[in-house]
Each structure stands twice: as C-alpha cells, then as structure tokens.
Design a protein around this motif. Structure first.
Motif: not given
Length: 61
Positions: A27, A30-35
């Motif tokens: 995760e 990824k460019d925009y990880p789901d924090l």
C-alpha cells in the motif's frame, strides 16, 4: 487449551503479522496510499502481538 494449541496460535498470529506487514508495504508503494487502511492493519498487528504475548504467558504456566 494445551501446549500444542498455544504454539499453533502463536505461529498463526506470527503469519498474520507478516501478511499484514506485506499489505502495508504494498500500500505504501502506491501513488496515493490509503492511510486509513494502513492504520487499520497496524492496529490489527498490535492486537496480534498482544495475542502472542498472552499465549506465551500461558505456555510458561
């Protein structure tokens, strides 16, 4: 629970920790990880570690 069951539980929880850590690593790449998702997995890892400690205490009895 017997000794084998506690050992089995510890092994299972250790595997789950590894799986969750791998999910976190993927995760984070990824460019925009789901924090939020990462935070959830981190909380589960803490719960697994707590379960391992409890099982180890039971084994020492």
């Amino acid at each position: 629970m017997g000794k084998k069951n506690h050992e089995k539980s510890i092994n299972s929880l250790q595997k789950r920790i590894i799986e969750h850590q791998q999910k976190i690593d993927i995760e984070l790449q990824k460019d925009y990880p789901d924090l939020g998702l990462i935070h959830h997995w981190q909380k589960e890892i803490l719960a697994f570690e707590l379960g391992i400690e409890k099982a180890k205490k039971r084994l020492r009895r």
